[in-house]
Design a protein around this motif. Structure first.
Motif, PDB file in Angstrom:
ATOM      1  N   LEU A  18       6.436   4.440   2.509  1.00 23.54           N
ATOM      2  CA  LEU A  18       6.161   3.004   2.588  1.00 23.54           C
ATOM      3  C   LEU A  18       5.853   2.428   1.215  1.00 23.54           C
ATOM      4  CD1 LEU A  18       3.997   3.001   5.814  1.00 23.54           C
ATOM      5  CD2 LEU A  18       6.066   1.646   5.502  1.00 23.54           C
ATOM      6  N   LEU A  19       5.079   3.151   0.425  1.00 24.39           N
ATOM      7  CA  LEU A  19       4.753   2.704  -0.929  1.00 24.39           C
ATOM      8  C   LEU A  19       6.023   2.543  -1.759  1.00 24.39           C
ATOM      9  CD1 LEU A  19       2.728   2.155  -3.250  1.00 24.39           C
ATOM     10  CD2 LEU A  19       2.622   4.630  -3.592  1.00 24.39           C
ATOM     11  N   GLY A  20       6.893   3.541  -1.703  1.00 28.20           N
ATOM     12  CA  GLY A  20       8.147   3.455  -2.457  1.00 28.20           C
ATOM     13  C   GLY A  20       9.008   2.294  -2.011  1.00 28.20           C
ATOM     14  N   LYS A  21       9.073   2.080  -0.690  1.00 24.01           N
ATOM     15  CA  LYS A  21       9.868   0.969  -0.166  1.00 24.01           C
ATOM     16  C   LYS A  21       9.286  -0.377  -0.601  1.00 24.01           C
ATOM     17  CE  LYS A  21      12.786  -1.466   2.143  1.00 24.01           C
ATOM     18  NZ  LYS A  21      13.945  -1.917   1.355  1.00 24.01           N
ATOM     19  N   ALA A  22       7.972  -0.498  -0.547  1.00 21.45           N
ATOM     20  CA  ALA A  22       7.336  -1.757  -0.951  1.00 21.45           C
ATOM     21  C   ALA A  22       7.599  -2.053  -2.419  1.00 21.45           C
ATOM     22  CB  ALA A  22       5.833  -1.695  -0.674  1.00 21.45           C
ATOM     23  N   LEU A  23       7.471  -1.046  -3.278  1.00 19.43           N
ATOM     24  CA  LEU A  23       7.705  -1.254  -4.706  1.00 19.43           C
ATOM     25  C   LEU A  23       9.168  -1.596  -4.969  1.00 19.43           C
ATOM     26  CD1 LEU A  23       5.543   1.671  -6.120  1.00 19.43           C
ATOM     27  CD2 LEU A  23       5.011  -0.776  -6.209  1.00 19.43           C
ATOM     28  N   HIS A  24      10.076  -0.911  -4.286  1.00 18.03           N
ATOM     29  CA  HIS A  24      11.502  -1.221  -4.448  1.00 18.03           C
ATOM     30  C   HIS A  24      11.788  -2.657  -4.021  1.00 18.03           C
ATOM     31  CE1 HIS A  24      15.730  -1.508  -3.175  1.00 18.03           C
ATOM     32  NE2 HIS A  24      15.955  -0.697  -4.188  1.00 18.03           N
ATOM     33  N   SER A  25      11.239  -3.045  -2.888  1.00 14.36           N
ATOM     34  CA  SER A  25      11.490  -4.401  -2.384  1.00 14.36           C
ATOM     35  C   SER A  25      10.951  -5.454  -3.340  1.00 14.36           C
ATOM     36  CB  SER A  25      10.847  -4.579  -1.003  1.00 14.36           C
ATOM     37  OG  SER A  25      11.429  -3.685  -0.064  1.00 14.36           O
ATOM     38  N   MET A  26       9.792  -5.196  -3.924  1.00 10.75           N
ATOM     39  CA  MET A  26       9.180  -6.156  -4.833  1.00 10.75           C
ATOM     40  C   MET A  26       9.938  -6.268  -6.158  1.00 10.75           C
ATOM     41  SD  MET A  26       5.130  -5.306  -4.517  1.00 10.75           S
ATOM     42  CE  MET A  26       4.690  -6.523  -5.759  1.00 10.75           C
ATOM     43  N   PHE A  27      10.240  -5.136  -6.768  1.00 10.13           N
ATOM     44  CA  PHE A  27      10.697  -5.122  -8.155  1.00 10.13           C
ATOM     45  C   PHE A  27      12.206  -4.972  -8.320  1.00 10.13           C
ATOM     46  CE2 PHE A  27       6.251  -3.702  -8.436  1.00 10.13           C
ATOM     47  CZ  PHE A  27       5.778  -4.609  -9.367  1.00 10.13           C
ATOM     48  N   LEU A  28      12.911  -4.485  -7.297  1.00 13.16           N
ATOM     49  CA  LEU A  28      14.327  -4.167  -7.472  1.00 13.16           C
ATOM     50  C   LEU A  28      15.250  -4.816  -6.447  1.00 13.16           C
ATOM     51  CD1 LEU A  28      14.022  -0.353  -8.278  1.00 13.16           C
ATOM     52  CD2 LEU A  28      14.440  -2.212  -9.893  1.00 13.16           C
ATOM     53  N   SER A  29      14.705  -5.578  -5.516  1.00 14.83           N
ATOM     54  CA  SER A  29      15.549  -6.202  -4.495  1.00 14.83           C
ATOM     55  C   SER A  29      15.384  -7.715  -4.553  1.00 14.83           C
ATOM     56  CB  SER A  29      15.169  -5.691  -3.102  1.00 14.83           C
ATOM     57  OG  SER A  29      14.093  -6.445  -2.567  1.00 14.83           O
ATOM     58  N   PRO A  30      16.274  -8.460  -3.891  1.00  9.18           N
ATOM     59  CA  PRO A  30      16.141  -9.924  -3.894  1.00  9.18           C
ATOM     60  C   PRO A  30      15.092 -10.457  -2.921  1.00  9.18           C
ATOM     61  CG  PRO A  30      18.108  -9.265  -2.691  1.00  9.18           C
ATOM     62  CD  PRO A  30      17.543  -8.009  -3.284  1.00  9.18           C
ATOM     63  N   PHE A  41      -7.296  -3.414  10.052  1.00 10.62           N
ATOM     64  CA  PHE A  41      -7.439  -3.991   8.721  1.00 10.62           C
ATOM     65  C   PHE A  41      -7.728  -2.913   7.685  1.00 10.62           C
ATOM     66  CE2 PHE A  41     -10.160  -5.570   5.315  1.00 10.62           C
ATOM     67  CZ  PHE A  41      -9.315  -6.510   4.755  1.00 10.62           C
ATOM     68  N   LYS A  42      -8.545  -1.923   8.028  1.00 10.37           N
ATOM     69  CA  LYS A  42      -8.918  -0.904   7.044  1.00 10.37           C
ATOM     70  C   LYS A  42      -7.699  -0.113   6.587  1.00 10.37           C
ATOM     71  CE  LYS A  42     -10.267   2.486  10.572  1.00 10.37           C
ATOM     72  NZ  LYS A  42     -11.370   3.324  11.098  1.00 10.37           N
ATOM     73  N   THR A  43      -6.720   0.077   7.481  1.00  8.43           N
ATOM     74  CA  THR A  43      -5.498   0.779   7.090  1.00  8.43           C
ATOM     75  C   THR A  43      -4.667  -0.082   6.153  1.00  8.43           C
ATOM     76  OG1 THR A  43      -5.488   1.943   9.214  1.00  8.43           O
ATOM     77  CG2 THR A  43      -3.436   1.953   7.945  1.00  8.43           C
ATOM     78  N   ALA A  44      -4.530  -1.366   6.489  1.00  8.72           N
ATOM     79  CA  ALA A  44      -3.777  -2.273   5.617  1.00  8.72           C
ATOM     80  C   ALA A  44      -4.428  -2.366   4.242  1.00  8.72           C
ATOM     81  CB  ALA A  44      -3.685  -3.658   6.263  1.00  8.72           C
ATOM     82  N   ARG A  45      -5.747  -2.435   4.196  1.00 11.10           N
ATOM     83  CA  ARG A  45      -6.432  -2.537   2.902  1.00 11.10           C
ATOM     84  C   ARG A  45      -6.273  -1.252   2.093  1.00 11.10           C
ATOM     85  NH1 ARG A  45      -9.466  -5.371  -0.309  1.00 11.10           N
ATOM     86  NH2 ARG A  45     -11.033  -4.335  -1.587  1.00 11.10           N
ATOM     87  N   GLU A  46      -6.323  -0.122   2.738  1.00 10.31           N
ATOM     88  CA  GLU A  46      -6.148   1.139   2.022  1.00 10.31           C
ATOM     89  C   GLU A  46      -4.778   1.203   1.365  1.00 10.31           C
ATOM     90  OE1 GLU A  46      -6.813   4.788   0.356  1.00 10.31           O
ATOM     91  OE2 GLU A  46      -8.271   3.436   1.305  1.00 10.31           O
ATOM     92  N   MET A  47      -3.747   0.738   2.064  1.00 12.67           N
ATOM     93  CA  MET A  47      -2.409   0.749   1.480  1.00 12.67           C
ATOM     94  C   MET A  47      -2.294  -0.287   0.363  1.00 12.67           C
ATOM     95  SD  MET A  47      -1.440   3.295   3.002  1.00 12.67           S
ATOM     96  CE  MET A  47       0.075   3.397   2.066  1.00 12.67           C
ATOM     97  N   PHE A  48      -2.975  -1.422   0.511  1.00 11.83           N
ATOM     98  CA  PHE A  48      -3.018  -2.396  -0.591  1.00 11.83           C
ATOM     99  C   PHE A  48      -3.611  -1.761  -1.842  1.00 11.83           C
ATOM    100  CE2 PHE A  48      -6.106  -5.212  -2.751  1.00 11.83           C
ATOM    101  CZ  PHE A  48      -5.211  -5.965  -3.493  1.00 11.83           C
ATOM    102  N   LEU A  49      -4.686  -1.014  -1.690  1.00 13.56           N
ATOM    103  CA  LEU A  49      -5.318  -0.375  -2.837  1.00 13.56           C
ATOM    104  C   LEU A  49      -4.386   0.643  -3.485  1.00 13.56           C
ATOM    105  CD1 LEU A  49      -8.937   0.104  -1.447  1.00 13.56           C
ATOM    106  CD2 LEU A  49      -8.153  -1.605  -3.094  1.00 13.56           C
ATOM    107  N   ARG A  50      -3.580   1.331  -2.680  1.00 15.85           N
ATOM    108  CA  ARG A  50      -2.617   2.285  -3.236  1.00 15.85           C
ATOM    109  C   ARG A  50      -1.543   1.565  -4.056  1.00 15.85           C
ATOM    110  NH1 ARG A  50      -0.596   6.778   0.935  1.00 15.85           N
ATOM    111  NH2 ARG A  50       0.491   7.381  -0.987  1.00 15.85           N
ATOM    112  N   VAL A  51      -1.063   0.446  -3.530  1.00 15.51           N
ATOM    113  CA  VAL A  51      -0.077  -0.335  -4.277  1.00 15.51           C
ATOM    114  C   VAL A  51      -0.691  -0.844  -5.578  1.00 15.51           C
ATOM    115  CG1 VAL A  51       1.270  -2.471  -4.273  1.00 15.51           C
ATOM    116  CG2 VAL A  51       1.275  -0.989  -2.253  1.00 15.51           C
ATOM    117  N   GLN A  52      -1.895  -1.382  -5.490  1.00 13.78           N
ATOM    118  CA  GLN A  52      -2.574  -1.909  -6.680  1.00 13.78           C
ATOM    119  C   GLN A  52      -2.772  -0.811  -7.720  1.00 13.78           C
ATOM    120  OE1 GLN A  52      -6.561  -3.309  -5.977  1.00 13.78           O
ATOM    121  NE2 GLN A  52      -6.560  -4.625  -7.786  1.00 13.78           N
ATOM    122  N   GLU A  53      -3.199   0.370  -7.283  1.00 16.80           N
ATOM    123  CA  GLU A  53      -3.424   1.480  -8.202  1.00 16.80           C
ATOM    124  C   GLU A  53      -2.123   1.904  -8.889  1.00 16.80           C
ATOM    125  OE1 GLU A  53      -5.281   6.025  -8.133  1.00 16.80           O
ATOM    126  OE2 GLU A  53      -4.817   4.983  -6.264  1.00 16.80           O
TER     127      GLU A  53
END
Length: 211
Positions: A18-30, A41-53
């Motif tokens: 999921l992290l790889g897909k999110a980064l690809h979608s943000m930086f390499l896709s339209p 919410f705690k799961t969504a926030r944990e993944m947000f922190l992983r993306v931020q890190e």
């Protein structure tokens, strides 16, 4: 395909996919708006922190970021070109009011019909919409995910389907079954961990969670 599903036992690196897909979608896709949702919410926030890190650890990515929102319930990343990645906890109304290009649906075993009805129409008018379902195997109550599994196993059109699971006839203590169902075995998930689960969990629960 406009949909993809990844079904894999726990602790096998689903979050990294999921992290790889999110980064690809943000930086390499339209894609301009990506929503990452989880059942809590705690799961969504944990993944947000992983993306931020991850972004903070890479100068090339960090230079492309306009702002990072960290307020409770408003977590997200916005790039200089206006691309946004938002994180939401699912509810009966989550997704309404948005028109995302992509939906990343983490912990899809907890998806309900009401949540799907709130979120899926939000992407219907996009030029190239995409939905990724990612989950461990369904619970008895996972009606939405069970439909997705049935579609995938039947080769339904428009759906990329990847499921890791053992032969239904395999014994719980068969290391070949462990290897078939767990791509992280034996490196991230070792024999000792699985034998501990096998000795402590109900047999049916073990088969669902690990095989």
């Amino acid at each position: 395909a406009s949909e993809a599903a990844l079904i894999v036992p726990r602790q096998n690196g689903k979050g990294d996919v999921l992290l790889g897909k999110a980064l690809h979608s943000m930086f390499l896709s339209p894609a301009k708006l990506i929503l990452w949702s989880a059942h809590e919410f705690k799961t969504a926030r944990e993944m947000f922190l992983r993306v931020q890190e991850t972004i903070d650890g890479c100068d090339a990515l960090r230079r492309l970021v306009r702002r990072v929102r960290t307020s409770h319930g408003e977590e997200g990343v916005e790039l200089n070109d206006g691309t946004r990645l938002g994180f939401v906890a699912r509810s009966r109304g989550s997704g309404r009011g948005f028109s995302p290009d992509e939906l990343l649906l983490d912990e899809a075993f907890a998806l309900t019909d009401e949540q799907v009805a709130a979120m899926m129409p939000a992407i219907s008018a996009r030029d190239n919409p995409f939905i990724l379902y990612a989950s461990s195997h369904p619970l008895p109550t996972s009606t939405v995910l069970r439909r997705i599994c049935q579609r995938g196993r039947a080769g339904g059109p428009g759906l990329i389907y990847i499921e890791y699971s053992a032969d239904p006839e395999a014994a719980n203590d068969d290391p070949q079954a462990w290897a078939a169902a767990n791509p992280a075995y034996p490196y991230r998930i070792g024999d000792d961990s699985i034998r501990r689960e096998l000795g402590s969990m109900d047999g049916a629960d073990f088969r669902r969670e690990r095989l």
